[in-house]
Design an enzyme around this catalytic site. Sequence first.
Site, PDB file in Angstrom:
ATOM      1  N   GLY A 214       0.813  -1.222   0.000  1.00 13.76           N
ATOM      2  CA  GLY A 214       0.000   0.000   0.000  1.00 13.76           C
ATOM      3  C   GLY A 214       0.845   1.270   0.000  1.00 13.76           C
ATOM      4  O   GLY A 214       2.084   1.215  -0.112  1.00 13.76           O
TER       5      GLY A 214
ATOM      6  N   SER B 172      -3.679   6.400  14.037  1.00 12.69           N
ATOM      7  CA  SER B 172      -4.032   7.635  13.344  1.00 12.69           C
ATOM      8  C   SER B 172      -4.379   8.725  14.338  1.00 12.69           C
ATOM      9  O   SER B 172      -4.891   8.444  15.430  1.00 12.69           O
ATOM     10  CB  SER B 172      -5.243   7.334  12.471  1.00 12.69           C
ATOM     11  OG  SER B 172      -5.848   8.515  12.049  1.00 12.69           O
TER      12      SER B 172
ATOM     13  N   TYR C  66     -14.366   3.802  11.432  1.00  8.79           N
ATOM     14  CA  TYR C  66     -12.932   3.665  11.137  1.00  8.79           C
ATOM     15  C   TYR C  66     -12.122   4.041  12.374  1.00  8.79           C
ATOM     16  O   TYR C  66     -11.232   3.300  12.808  1.00  8.79           O
ATOM     17  CB  TYR C  66     -12.536   4.548   9.934  1.00  8.79           C
ATOM     18  CG  TYR C  66     -11.035   4.735   9.801  1.00  8.79           C
ATOM     19  CD1 TYR C  66     -10.223   3.682   9.402  1.00  8.79           C
ATOM     20  CD2 TYR C  66     -10.427   5.965  10.087  1.00  8.79           C
ATOM     21  CE1 TYR C  66      -8.839   3.847   9.298  1.00  8.79           C
ATOM     22  CE2 TYR C  66      -9.060   6.141   9.977  1.00  8.79           C
ATOM     23  CZ  TYR C  66      -8.268   5.074   9.592  1.00  8.79           C
ATOM     24  OH  TYR C  66      -6.910   5.241   9.505  1.00  8.79           O
TER      25      TYR C  66
ATOM     26  N   LYS D 263      -9.502   1.832  15.075  1.00  9.85           N
ATOM     27  CA  LYS D 263      -8.135   2.182  15.518  1.00  9.85           C
ATOM     28  C   LYS D 263      -8.070   2.213  17.047  1.00  9.85           C
ATOM     29  O   LYS D 263      -7.116   1.720  17.658  1.00  9.85           O
ATOM     30  CB  LYS D 263      -7.709   3.533  14.939  1.00  9.85           C
ATOM     31  CG  LYS D 263      -7.499   3.530  13.433  1.00  9.85           C
ATOM     32  CD  LYS D 263      -6.287   2.690  13.013  1.00  9.85           C
ATOM     33  CE  LYS D 263      -6.098   2.626  11.527  1.00  9.85           C
ATOM     34  NZ  LYS D 263      -5.173   1.589  11.082  1.00  9.85           N
TER      35      LYS D 263
ATOM     36  N   ASN E 159      -1.295  13.729   8.818  1.00  8.85           N
ATOM     37  CA  ASN E 159      -1.796  13.608   7.435  1.00  8.85           C
ATOM     38  C   ASN E 159      -0.659  13.305   6.449  1.00  8.85           C
ATOM     39  O   ASN E 159      -0.026  14.230   5.934  1.00  8.85           O
ATOM     40  CB  ASN E 159      -2.530  14.887   7.020  1.00  8.85           C
ATOM     41  CG  ASN E 159      -3.863  15.033   7.727  1.00  8.85           C
ATOM     42  OD1 ASN E 159      -3.910  15.090   8.951  1.00  8.85           O
ATOM     43  ND2 ASN E 159      -4.939  15.069   6.989  1.00  8.85           N
TER      44      ASN E 159
END
Length: 338
Positions: free
Chosen positions: A10, A124, A148, A152, A178
């Site tokens: 990825g 994240s 989502y 996490k 980010n």
Amino acid sequence: MKILLTGGAGYIGSHVAAALVSSGHDIVCFDNLSNSEAGVMDRLEAITGTPIPLVKGDIRDRDALDKVFGDHAVEAVIHFAGLKAVGESVAQPMRYYDNNVRGTLTLLEAMSDCDVKTLVFSSSATVYGSPSYLPIDEEHPTSATNPYGRTKLMIEEMLADVAASDPEWRIATLRYFNPVGAHDSGLIGENPNGVPNNLMPYISRVAAGRLNELSVFGGDYPTPDGTGVRDYIHVLDLADGHVAALDAIAKTERPLSTWNLGTGQGYSVLDMVKAFERVNGVRVPYRIAPRRDGDIASCFASPERAERELGWKASRGLDAMCASSWSFEHMLAKRNTD
Ligand code: NAD
Ligand code: UFG
């Protein structure tokens, strides 16, 4: 060290793969290619000069994991594999819990059974929810506003319990802000399927004429120019942060460590548009659109703990982020016409 990278084909995984090989590590990628393609491995070989094995498999498949641990003398795992689209997670929550939470649990069981207890996990900044203060340090309270983010948080809680149960574990949770940009070679980068959700790939596609204009989600936030502020970090800096985290947990006595990976600097959506136009000599038409559901005004990191404990600090600025994104967009266009 021999390191297994789940989700290694990825966007972030491929950049970390390149950084690990340059630091002398031996790696194997494990990916079900649900959001990537096997061709990335050829490009990684072109970048590193080393063939990197890719095992096609799913982290929810215990037999496939046992086989990869059996075939390779894995000493540590960096766990990128996961689904990551916020909107999709609202529409398909069970898919997210299954892939991200069940997948991670299966991975942890396989690791524990073959006595591999060194793990770096891709978390994240979404786990901080709506910030109650800025910059956000690792002690900031956590919460989630969508499935989502909840996956996490659940995984972070699972990791804390696992680390507390057995002092042999060495786990690093990395909270990314980010990530943007691409490898200097232009060979690997972020190439989302369909219309991008994230700002930087959207800007690149507008600049390339593949999309008409950028919708700037909200022009009335309490920020200097009214548009959302985020901590954009060059993916190559992020990759170096993984190498530093892996080195650190190999030495620490602590079973669990958590580090923010950000720059500490916030930029607005319009800062990004203007920088992209200036650096690349292109136009990015935009219009101010309504706010996007679930967005927050500002979010940026305190990267001090990572600097102090990892000796790592992001060094690449906005210009490098914009230039590398544009080079990658060119490379994609060339690849599509070849
Ligand atoms: P990506 O989609 O490019 O990479 C994830 C990879 O995991 C893909 O190659 C996909 O095919 C693979 N994968 C997904 N589910 C799998 C499964 N069940 N089994 C095996 N492989 C599977 O995403 P990315 O941007 O590289 O993100 C990597 C990680 O970082 C994710 O966990 C993501 O949640 C996290 N993260 C990303 C960002 C971001 O903005 N990109 C920000 C914070 C955290
Ligand atoms: N934005 C636009 N137009 C777009 C896309 C984005 O104006 O077409 C704005 C957003 O409103 C926001 C900023 O650009 O103000 C950044 O948006 P992104 O979608 O690129 O990133 P987010 O901060 O919303 O979220 C990202 C990842 C999440 C991750 C989070 C923190 O998508 O998965 O960073 O790491 F959790």
